[in-house]
Design a protein around this motif. Structure first.
Motif, short mmCIF file in Angstrom:
data_model
loop_
_atom_site.label_atom_id
_atom_site.label_comp_id
_atom_site.label_asym_id
_atom_site.label_seq_id
_atom_site.Cartn_x
_atom_site.Cartn_y
_atom_site.Cartn_z
N PHE A 1 41.00 65.65 5.28
CA PHE A 1 42.28 66.16 5.25
C PHE A 1 43.32 66.35 6.30
CE2 PHE A 1 43.48 70.95 5.70
CZ PHE A 1 43.81 71.20 4.13
N GLN A 2 42.83 65.96 7.33
CA GLN A 2 43.37 66.24 8.00
C GLN A 2 45.09 65.36 7.96
OE1 GLN A 2 41.68 66.21 11.79
NE2 GLN A 2 42.39 68.31 11.90
N LYS A 3 44.76 63.88 7.91
CA LYS A 3 45.24 62.67 7.33
C LYS A 3 45.92 63.53 6.10
CE LYS A 3 45.33 57.78 5.93
NZ LYS A 3 45.87 57.07 7.21
N MET A 4 45.83 63.97 5.59
CA MET A 4 46.62 64.14 3.94
C MET A 4 47.43 65.08 4.30
SD MET A 4 44.74 66.47 1.25
CE MET A 4 46.19 66.60 -0.61
N HIS A 5 47.09 66.05 5.36
CA HIS A 5 48.32 67.33 5.54
C HIS A 5 49.46 65.98 6.58
CE1 HIS A 5 49.99 70.50 8.02
NE2 HIS A 5 49.86 70.91 6.29
N PHE B 1 51.34 65.43 2.62
CA PHE B 1 51.16 65.99 1.23
C PHE B 1 50.38 68.41 1.09
CE2 PHE B 1 50.32 61.60 0.20
CZ PHE B 1 50.51 61.07 -0.75
N LEU B 2 51.00 67.95 0.51
CA LEU B 2 50.35 69.94 0.32
C LEU B 2 49.36 70.32 -0.57
CD1 LEU B 2 53.92 71.86 -0.06
CD2 LEU B 2 52.56 71.05 2.15
N PRO B 3 47.95 70.05 0.57
CA PRO B 3 46.52 70.48 -0.15
C PRO B 3 46.79 71.80 -0.76
CG PRO B 3 46.39 70.49 1.95
CD PRO B 3 47.80 70.01 2.01
N VAL C 1 41.56 72.43 -0.30
CA VAL C 1 41.05 73.33 0.32
C VAL C 1 39.46 73.66 0.10
CG1 VAL C 1 41.66 75.88 0.75
CG2 VAL C 1 43.30 74.50 0.59
N SER C 2 39.58 73.83 -1.60
CA SER C 2 38.24 74.06 -2.05
C SER C 2 37.32 72.99 -1.17
CB SER C 2 37.98 75.01 -3.02
OG SER C 2 38.84 75.99 -4.10
N SER C 3 37.04 71.55 -1.69
CA SER C 3 36.42 70.69 -1.38
C SER C 3 36.47 70.72 0.25
CB SER C 3 37.56 69.44 -1.56
OG SER C 3 37.24 69.72 -3.30
N GLY D 1 44.85 79.89 7.99
CA GLY D 1 46.21 80.84 8.01
C GLY D 1 47.09 80.09 6.79
N TYR D 2 47.12 78.92 6.48
CA TYR D 2 48.10 77.56 5.70
C TYR D 2 47.19 77.94 4.77
CZ TYR D 2 48.80 73.95 2.35
OH TYR D 2 49.32 72.94 1.39
N VAL D 3 46.21 78.46 3.45
CA VAL D 3 45.69 79.18 2.11
C VAL D 3 46.96 80.72 2.51
CG1 VAL D 3 44.08 80.78 0.89
CG2 VAL D 3 43.63 78.56 2.13
#
Length: 760
Positions: free
Chosen positions: A240-244, A248-250, A255-257, A276-278
């Motif tokens: 998830f950190q790598k994706m961000h 890429f915007l989760p 987020v739910s995953s 905070g991101y949510v």
């Protein structure tokens, strides 16, 4: 169409021919038109034509008349591939996968070769059935026919290997694909993530980058979901950190995953960052995100976050409410969870089986057993059908307070709705019956289970151990060893506990050594606690103390508590003081250790030391937990406290106790004043003994149940020696079977004898 049948076709009305050429959706809209067409074809004699028969098969199949379609197929003297493929496609579409595979088997046995239209359907069937062996064989057929290079065939074959969990085969096929797209790559990423293969996921991402294929949000969501499902929570958080970091915007799915993994890995700091991101992305209105966020806070023990999120969420939604109930219960706030559940009911929310199961489980896990049983009843009145999760959630409540009637009712329900095949339901029933004193029923449930996992075996061993039946526990262990299952640390805990119940020191040492030598299981604190109890109860206190001092682990409160309890049995003050001091340091707010040391002093008549301990407790604001017993009479569970004179039938109870006391004296039984732990005269000591909660419960049961009816009592503390003697006498005098479960074990009193053999 064959040339021989063309003259016959001319005799078929044009409307029927038009019908045969029309779309499948039109066929399926009218079965009567299909039967009319079939009748005309039979009259014309054109039924043996492969093209026409295939059309009829497709028509009947699309209307789910598979028997008719199959009869037509069997009647064709020389069917072609299209005749079979029509039925295979329709059966697959209707999810009749086994039948679809059977039709292909018949087709292949006739020497008909599948084409690029049939093969994808077959691979889909194998994927749905997880029929890897059949899929592999069909793959070989495709290779022999030179059809394995077709794009559709490759795609369906690839997904078949993925669904069967054969990542090696899927990877080989992936490497041979001339063209790869983001969809195929995403599927491979998801597959590796489900297997927990972080290195492979990183490698595929690198290959995609070098090939110019950019992962999309679906790719990342598959990775996060896969790692979460495989229990690789840290890996999910890393990706998830790598994706961000890669820009890429989760979305709400990502987020739910990842949030469940954040909670399971205990990363509250990351959870707050995601929160905070949510907020920034405006995802707080999504019910799945809110539910996952509440779940994460619940797993992380951050109750304030749960309540705050729930208050911020404007829409009262079932999934969110369920997450709140579970989160609060998980953190011991079951009263708050009950309050919230009551609010949901008042607001006429549509509470589902998850809602009811969550609150029932929360009550059962937090000492609200009576409330759990009442909620289970309300659930059925509300028309919500319990499932295979609900039953194991409420059965512990039945066992905790020995509510045998309720437990039997749940068992009956499980039989009616065919849940007994579920190992979780079976294990819970085994545990419930053993805690309710019916170990024979635990054995019956175990014997009737078609499949048994290790939890089932451990539940049965634990039940017999609780009843002090060490020989049976050892026999079950030997049976377990003969299966393909391997005993675990819980299995050995039951074994050692059983040995402790009856003083089998040699056998205890044997199993204690077997853990490491034969099964590679390092003894845990609970195993050392059992060994200390075994040695101490057998009178080998110094050996028990030596074991504690030589432990490779730091002894915890259970180990020192086992030693202190043994000191109580052996009246050893010196070692008791050592163990008690350790317990005071480990559990400074637990009054039980102080009370136990005080009792040891009292048994020795050391009243100054007793006063000193009690003064210390008072200065620390501690209170002794009162003795409490439960008994079920006429489907209602009654709670009786030691010395409680406000009971509705206290006069009748006192009168009955006087009667029993006189009969005991006539028989030569005198009160054991060693258990009257007060510095008062002999008469007051005797009166205080008759005020013990287990005696009150037994006499209450005698007064309120028919003669000959078994009585069952649960005690929150260990039964004292005087109560043990009195209840033994009552079982013979009143002709009753009496089951008493204390914190140590089960006592089955019958005809003046106890199952423990007076060793407990």
């Amino acid at each position: 169409m064959t040339k021989q049948v063309l003259p016959l076709i001319e005799k078929i009305p044009q409307t029927i021919l038009g019908f045969l050429e029309s779309s499948p959706s039109y066929w399926s809209s009218s079965l009567s038109k299909t039967t009319q067409a079939h009748a005309c074809i039979l009259k014309s004699g054109a039924q043996n034509d492969g093209y026409i028969s295939a059309k009829l098969i497709a028509s009947y199949s699309n209307y789910s008349c598979f028997d008719d379609a199959n009869l037509i197929l069997q009647s064709i003297p020389d069917p072609n591939v299209y005749s079979f493929s029509s039925l295979i496609y329709a059966l697959t579409k209707s999810k009749l996968y086994s039948q679809s595979l059977g039709v292909f088997s018949r087709m292949f046995s006739r020497g008909l070769i599948p084409d690029t239209h049939v093969l994808p359907n077959l691979f889909k069937v194998c994927a749905e059935l997880s029929a890897f062996r059949a899929g592999k064989q069909i793959h070989c057929v495709a290779c022999a026919l030179g059809l394995d290079g077709d794009g559709f065939v490759q795609g369906s074959l690839f997904h078949m290997y993925m669904r069967c969990g054969k990542m090696g085969d899927a990877r080989k096929l992936f490497d041979r694909m001339p063209e790869r797209d983001v969809v195929t790559c995403s599927a491979l990423l998801c597959g590796y993530a489900r297997k927990g293969c972080l290195e492979e996921v990183v490698r595929v991402l690198s290959e995609m980058e070098s090939s110019g294929i950019e992962p999309n949000v679906v790719s990342w969501n598959g990775i996060l979901s896969g790692f979460n499902r495989s229990g690789c929570h840290k890996e999910a958080v890393v990706m998830f950190q790598k994706m961000h970091h890669q820009g890429f915007l989760p979305d709400e799915v990502a987020v739910s995953s990842v949030l469940p993994s954040v909670g399971d890995s205990g990363r509250l700091d990351i959870g707050r960052q995601i929160h905070g991101y949510v907020i920034k992305q405006g995802l707080l209105k999504d019910k799945c995100v809110i539910s996952a966020m509440i779940d994460m806070y619940g797993k992380s023990g951050y109750v304030h976050g749960i309540i705050k999120l729930f208050e911020q969420f404007e829409l009262m939604e079932t999934g969110v409410c369920n997450a709140c109930i579970t989160g609060l219960s998980r953190n011991g706030l079951v009263d708050k969870a009950l309050e919230m559940f009551k609010l949901f009911k008042e607001q006429k929310m549509e509470l589902n089986v998850v809602s009811w199961t969550s609150i029932i489980a929360g009550c059962a896990q937090n000492g609200k057993d009576i409330e759990a049983l009442e909620l289970f009843r309300e659930m059925q009145v509300a028309g919500v059908k319990p499932n295979r999760v609900t039953i194991p959630s409420m059965l512990p409540a039945c066992g905790n307070i020995a509510a045998l009637v309720h437990g039997r009712s749940a068992h009956g329900f499980a039989v009616r709705v065919h849940l007994l095949d579920d190992v979780h339901v079976g294990s819970a029933l085994i545990d419930m019956y053993s805690k309710c004193g019916r170990i024979n029923m635990s054995q019956v449930v175990f014997d009737m289970m078609p499949t048994k996992n290790l939890v089932c075996w451990n539940s049965l061993m634990s039940g017999y151990s609780m009843h002090g039946k060490a020989k049976e526990v050892m026999s079950i262990f030997e049976s377990l060893v003969r299966t393909r299952l391997k005993p675990d640390f819980i299995s050995f805990t039951s074994l050692l506990s059983a040995c402790s119940q009856v003083g089998l020191t040699d056998e205890g040492w044997k199993y204690f050594g077997m853990m490491t030598e034969e099964y590679g299981i390092k003894p845990r604190l609970e195993h050392y606690s059992c060994m200390v109890s075994l040695l101490g109860r057998a009178g080998k206190l110094q050996e028990a103390y030596d074991l504690v001092r030589k432990m490779p682990l730091e002894p915890d409160s259970c180990v020192w508590g086992a030693l202190l309890n043994s000191c109580r049995l052996q009246n050893n003050v010196d070692l008791a003081e050592i163990a008690a001091e350790k317990l005071f340091d480990l559990e400074p707010e637990n009054p039980g250790s102080y009370v136990l040391l005080s009792n040891i002093y009292a048994a020795k008549g050391m009243w100054e030391e007793v006063d000193s301990i009690r003064n210390k407790m008072e200065s620390l604001g501690m209170k002794k937990n009162p003795g409490c017993s439960w008994i079920q009479v006429k489907n209602k569970v009654y709670t009786l406290l030691a010395g409680d004179k406000s009971l509705p039938q206290i006069d009748q109870i006192t009168e009955k106790m006087d009667e029993i006391s006189k009969e005991m004296r006539k028989s030569g039984h005198l009160p054991n004043l060693d258990f009257a732990l007060q510095d008062v005269d002999e008469q007051e000591q005797e009166q205080s003994l008759w005020g013990h909660s287990e005696k009150l419960a037994v006499v209450f049961g005698l007064l309120n149940t028919p003669e000959g009816t078994p009585l069952q009592v649960i005690k929150n503390l260990r039964i004292c020696g005087d109560c043990h003697t009195v209840i033994k006498f009552i079982s013979g005098y009143a002709g009753r079977e009496i089951f008493v479960r204390d914190t140590n074990r089960f006592h089955h009193f019958k005809d003046g004898v106890c199952s423990c053999g007076d060793y407990w």
